[in-house]
Design a protein around this motif. Structure first.
Motif, PDB file in Angstrom:
ATOM      1  N   ALA A 170       0.847  -1.203   0.000  1.00 19.58           N
ATOM      2  CA  ALA A 170       0.000   0.000   0.000  1.00 19.58           C
ATOM      3  C   ALA A 170       0.880   1.250   0.000  1.00 19.58           C
ATOM      4  CB  ALA A 170      -0.914   0.005   1.224  1.00 19.58           C
ATOM      5  N   VAL A 171       0.532   2.222  -0.861  1.00 17.22           N
ATOM      6  CA  VAL A 171       1.268   3.490  -0.909  1.00 17.22           C
ATOM      7  C   VAL A 171       0.828   4.360   0.271  1.00 17.22           C
ATOM      8  CG1 VAL A 171       1.694   5.598  -2.231  1.00 17.22           C
ATOM      9  CG2 VAL A 171       1.496   3.403  -3.429  1.00 17.22           C
ATOM     10  N   VAL A 172       1.796   4.809   1.046  1.00 18.35           N
ATOM     11  CA  VAL A 172       1.508   5.643   2.216  1.00 18.35           C
ATOM     12  C   VAL A 172       1.755   7.118   1.891  1.00 18.35           C
ATOM     13  CG1 VAL A 172       2.070   6.076   4.642  1.00 18.35           C
ATOM     14  CG2 VAL A 172       2.114   3.733   3.742  1.00 18.35           C
ATOM     15  N   LEU A 173       2.899   7.398   1.279  1.00 22.44           N
ATOM     16  CA  LEU A 173       3.255   8.765   0.896  1.00 22.44           C
ATOM     17  C   LEU A 173       3.719   8.756  -0.558  1.00 22.44           C
ATOM     18  CD1 LEU A 173       5.509   9.641   3.983  1.00 22.44           C
ATOM     19  CD2 LEU A 173       3.180  10.426   3.633  1.00 22.44           C
ATOM     20  N   GLN A 174       3.416   9.813  -1.289  1.00 23.13           N
ATOM     21  CA  GLN A 174       3.969   9.941  -2.630  1.00 23.13           C
ATOM     22  C   GLN A 174       4.271  11.404  -2.922  1.00 23.13           C
ATOM     23  OE1 GLN A 174       1.171   8.151  -5.307  1.00 23.13           O
ATOM     24  NE2 GLN A 174      -0.325   9.789  -5.144  1.00 23.13           N
ATOM     25  N   VAL A 175       5.285  11.601  -3.787  1.00 22.20           N
ATOM     26  CA  VAL A 175       5.705  12.953  -4.136  1.00 22.20           C
ATOM     27  C   VAL A 175       5.122  13.308  -5.499  1.00 22.20           C
ATOM     28  CG1 VAL A 175       7.662  14.509  -4.480  1.00 22.20           C
ATOM     29  CG2 VAL A 175       7.842  12.627  -2.836  1.00 22.20           C
ATOM     30  N   LEU A 176       4.353  14.378  -5.527  1.00 25.76           N
ATOM     31  CA  LEU A 176       3.718  14.835  -6.764  1.00 25.76           C
ATOM     32  C   LEU A 176       4.526  15.981  -7.363  1.00 25.76           C
ATOM     33  CD1 LEU A 176       0.017  14.979  -5.505  1.00 25.76           C
ATOM     34  CD2 LEU A 176       1.176  13.065  -6.611  1.00 25.76           C
ATOM     35  N   ALA A 177       4.640  15.969  -8.694  1.00 27.29           N
ATOM     36  CA  ALA A 177       5.367  17.031  -9.382  1.00 27.29           C
ATOM     37  C   ALA A 177       4.620  18.341  -9.218  1.00 27.29           C
ATOM     38  CB  ALA A 177       5.520  16.682 -10.863  1.00 27.29           C
ATOM     39  N   ALA A 178       5.385  19.410  -9.106  1.00 27.48           N
ATOM     40  CA  ALA A 178       4.778  20.742  -9.008  1.00 27.48           C
ATOM     41  C   ALA A 178       3.972  21.019 -10.271  1.00 27.48           C
ATOM     42  CB  ALA A 178       5.866  21.786  -8.841  1.00 27.48           C
ATOM     43  N   GLN A 179       2.778  21.569 -10.104  1.00 32.49           N
ATOM     44  CA  GLN A 179       1.909  21.858 -11.247  1.00 32.49           C
ATOM     45  C   GLN A 179       2.329  23.168 -11.895  1.00 32.49           C
ATOM     46  OE1 GLN A 179      -0.780  19.835 -12.336  1.00 32.49           O
ATOM     47  NE2 GLN A 179       0.228  18.412 -10.945  1.00 32.49           N
ATOM     48  N   ALA A 180       2.400  23.149 -13.236  1.00 29.51           N
ATOM     49  CA  ALA A 180       2.698  24.395 -13.955  1.00 29.51           C
ATOM     50  C   ALA A 180       1.470  25.297 -13.868  1.00 29.51           C
ATOM     51  CB  ALA A 180       3.025  24.078 -15.413  1.00 29.51           C
ATOM     52  N   GLU A 181       1.704  26.598 -13.775  1.00 32.23           N
ATOM     53  CA  GLU A 181       0.596  27.550 -13.711  1.00 32.23           C
ATOM     54  C   GLU A 181      -0.168  27.555 -15.036  1.00 32.23           C
ATOM     55  OE1 GLU A 181      -0.441  29.709 -11.275  1.00 32.23           O
ATOM     56  OE2 GLU A 181       0.884  28.670  -9.898  1.00 32.23           O
ATOM     57  N   GLU A 182      -1.492  27.415 -14.965  1.00 29.94           N
ATOM     58  CA  GLU A 182      -2.313  27.460 -16.175  1.00 29.94           C
ATOM     59  C   GLU A 182      -2.979  28.821 -16.273  1.00 29.94           C
ATOM     60  OE1 GLU A 182      -5.082  24.320 -16.603  1.00 29.94           O
ATOM     61  OE2 GLU A 182      -3.687  22.781 -15.928  1.00 29.94           O
ATOM     62  N   PRO A 183      -3.219  29.284 -17.520  1.00 27.54           N
ATOM     63  CA  PRO A 183      -3.941  30.551 -17.665  1.00 27.54           C
ATOM     64  C   PRO A 183      -5.296  30.461 -16.965  1.00 27.54           C
ATOM     65  CG  PRO A 183      -3.048  29.822 -19.774  1.00 27.54           C
ATOM     66  CD  PRO A 183      -2.843  28.697 -18.802  1.00 27.54           C
ATOM     67  N   ALA A 184      -5.652  31.486 -16.194  1.00 31.23           N
ATOM     68  CA  ALA A 184      -6.872  31.460 -15.386  1.00 31.23           C
ATOM     69  C   ALA A 184      -8.128  31.377 -16.232  1.00 31.23           C
ATOM     70  CB  ALA A 184      -6.923  32.703 -14.501  1.00 31.23           C
ATOM     71  N   ALA A 185      -8.085  31.909 -17.468  1.00 30.38           N
ATOM     72  CA  ALA A 185      -9.295  31.959 -18.289  1.00 30.38           C
ATOM     73  C   ALA A 185      -9.705  30.588 -18.799  1.00 30.38           C
ATOM     74  CB  ALA A 185      -9.078  32.895 -19.472  1.00 30.38           C
ATOM     75  N   GLU A 186      -8.753  29.668 -18.976  1.00 32.79           N
ATOM     76  CA  GLU A 186      -9.068  28.367 -19.566  1.00 32.79           C
ATOM     77  C   GLU A 186      -9.940  27.523 -18.639  1.00 32.79           C
ATOM     78  OE1 GLU A 186      -5.075  27.681 -22.220  1.00 32.79           O
ATOM     79  OE2 GLU A 186      -5.932  26.008 -21.106  1.00 32.79           O
ATOM     80  N   GLY A 187     -11.079  27.094 -19.155  1.00 29.23           N
ATOM     81  CA  GLY A 187     -11.955  26.186 -18.408  1.00 29.23           C
ATOM     82  C   GLY A 187     -12.533  26.775 -17.144  1.00 29.23           C
ATOM     83  N   ALA A 188     -12.571  28.081 -17.012  1.00 24.69           N
ATOM     84  CA  ALA A 188     -13.032  28.701 -15.763  1.00 24.69           C
ATOM     85  C   ALA A 188     -14.500  28.436 -15.504  1.00 24.69           C
ATOM     86  CB  ALA A 188     -12.778  30.201 -15.804  1.00 24.69           C
ATOM     87  N   GLU A 189     -15.301  28.235 -16.573  1.00 27.63           N
ATOM     88  CA  GLU A 189     -16.739  28.074 -16.389  1.00 27.63           C
ATOM     89  C   GLU A 189     -17.132  26.623 -16.126  1.00 27.63           C
ATOM     90  OE1 GLU A 189     -18.063  31.813 -19.229  1.00 27.63           O
ATOM     91  OE2 GLU A 189     -18.633  29.788 -19.777  1.00 27.63           O
ATOM     92  N   GLU A 190     -16.245  25.668 -16.387  1.00 30.48           N
ATOM     93  CA  GLU A 190     -16.605  24.261 -16.265  1.00 30.48           C
ATOM     94  C   GLU A 190     -16.988  23.816 -14.854  1.00 30.48           C
ATOM     95  OE1 GLU A 190     -13.800  22.829 -19.970  1.00 30.48           O
ATOM     96  OE2 GLU A 190     -13.752  21.699 -18.099  1.00 30.48           O
ATOM     97  N   PRO A 191     -16.223  24.185 -13.809  1.00 26.21           N
ATOM     98  CA  PRO A 191     -16.609  23.708 -12.468  1.00 26.21           C
ATOM     99  C   PRO A 191     -18.024  24.116 -12.063  1.00 26.21           C
ATOM    100  CG  PRO A 191     -14.396  24.629 -12.460  1.00 26.21           C
ATOM    101  CD  PRO A 191     -14.993  24.935 -13.795  1.00 26.21           C
ATOM    102  N   ALA A 192     -18.467  25.296 -12.464  1.00 22.24           N
ATOM    103  CA  ALA A 192     -19.820  25.760 -12.086  1.00 22.24           C
ATOM    104  C   ALA A 192     -20.873  24.871 -12.727  1.00 22.24           C
ATOM    105  CB  ALA A 192     -19.997  27.201 -12.521  1.00 22.24           C
ATOM    106  N   ALA A 193     -20.626  24.437 -13.944  1.00 27.37           N
ATOM    107  CA  ALA A 193     -21.610  23.611 -14.646  1.00 27.37           C
ATOM    108  C   ALA A 193     -21.724  22.231 -14.009  1.00 27.37           C
ATOM    109  CB  ALA A 193     -21.221  23.489 -16.110  1.00 27.37           C
ATOM    110  N   GLU A 194     -20.592  21.698 -13.484  1.00 28.75           N
ATOM    111  CA  GLU A 194     -20.588  20.357 -12.907  1.00 28.75           C
ATOM    112  C   GLU A 194     -21.512  20.242 -11.708  1.00 28.75           C
ATOM    113  OE1 GLU A 194     -16.038  19.045 -13.954  1.00 28.75           O
ATOM    114  OE2 GLU A 194     -16.775  18.861 -11.922  1.00 28.75           O
ATOM    115  N   GLY A 195     -21.530  21.286 -10.889  1.00 27.55           N
ATOM    116  CA  GLY A 195     -22.304  21.233  -9.644  1.00 27.55           C
ATOM    117  C   GLY A 195     -23.761  21.604  -9.818  1.00 27.55           C
ATOM    118  N   ALA A 196     -24.186  21.929 -11.021  1.00 32.52           N
ATOM    119  CA  ALA A 196     -25.566  22.373 -11.217  1.00 32.52           C
ATOM    120  C   ALA A 196     -26.535  21.218 -11.029  1.00 32.52           C
ATOM    121  CB  ALA A 196     -25.716  22.949 -12.631  1.00 32.52           C
ATOM    122  N   GLU A 197     -27.658  21.489 -10.375  1.00 31.31           N
ATOM    123  CA  GLU A 197     -28.666  20.453 -10.161  1.00 31.31           C
ATOM    124  C   GLU A 197     -29.617  20.382 -11.336  1.00 31.31           C
ATOM    125  OE1 GLU A 197     -30.663  20.742  -6.491  1.00 31.31           O
ATOM    126  OE2 GLU A 197     -28.848  20.979  -5.324  1.00 31.31           O
ATOM    127  N   ALA A 198     -30.092  19.132 -11.614  1.00 30.54           N
ATOM    128  CA  ALA A 198     -31.024  18.951 -12.736  1.00 30.54           C
ATOM    129  C   ALA A 198     -32.403  19.402 -12.323  1.00 30.54           C
ATOM    130  CB  ALA A 198     -31.047  17.479 -13.138  1.00 30.54           C
TER     131      ALA A 198
END
Length: 198
Positions: A170-198
């Motif tokens: 079983a993996v207990v600890l792991q080292v993740l690579a630092a994430q490169a900064e992404e432009p803020a405008a890309e995909g900004a609207e997607e999270p809001a759509a995911e949480g919308a109720e039907a």
């Protein structure tokens, strides 16, 4: 490991009303069970128990109406908002007896340079240890680990007298690579759509 002496009173009244009355007196309702005995409903002093439970897997030396018992906490319920103790389940143990418990994993040291992140996949390890010698925690060195590195349960040195119950690979600890900064405008609207109720 710490051994804390606490006095407990056997209680004969059950139910939500009785439990509330106990808590109004700054005491905590609990159940003491194990070794094939009938569960015993007890009342414990709230402040003393709260202090004792700051130590993981604390060994409680209980004085139950004049009878000495050893127990470890198995389930602790707290009020979700205020954090006070609501109820505690205590498992009877004997000196020399082996028990399976969860012990916290603590990381120490600095990762290799590069802004990488350390992820705790497991915060605790399941181990078997003598009831009166339960380790408070295990410490793992992550000094110099690079992105992609991981620490498996079998790689962690356990205190003497403890054996691993968690799956060895079983993996207990792991080292993740630092994430490169992404432009803020890309995909900004997607999270809001995911949480919308039907």
């Amino acid at each position: 490991m710490s051994e804390v002496k606490i006095s407990a009173e056997v209680r004969s009244e059950f139910g939500k009303g009785a439990a509330r009355a106990v808590r109004r007196e700054n005491k905590v309702p609990g159940v003491l069970y194990g070794h094939g005995t009938e569960p015993v409903h007890v009342t414990l002093p709230g402040h003393e128990l709260l202090l004792a439970l700051r130590t993981p897997n604390v060994l409680l030396a209980l004085d139950v109406d004049g009878k000495s018992e050893l127990a470890i906490p198995k389930a602790v319920q707290r009020d979700a908002i205020k954090g006070f103790l609501v109820h505690v389940d205590l498992l009877l143990v004997k000196r020399g007896e082996k028990v399976t418990v969860e012990i916290p994993v603590q990381a120490e040291g600095e990762l290799a340079a590069g802004g990488n992140l350390l992820e705790h996949v497991l915060n605790t390890l399941s181990v078997e240890a003598e009831a009166t010698h339960i380790p408070e925690a295990v410490t793992v060195s992550v000094e110099g680990l690079e992105a992609g590195a991981s620490v498996l349960a079998k790689d962690i040195a356990l205190p003497k007298g403890s054996t691993l119950v968690t799956e060895a690979d079983a993996v207990v600890l792991q080292v993740l690579a630092a994430q490169a900064e992404e432009p803020a405008a890309e995909g900004a609207e997607e999270p809001a759509a995911e949480g919308a109720e039907a």
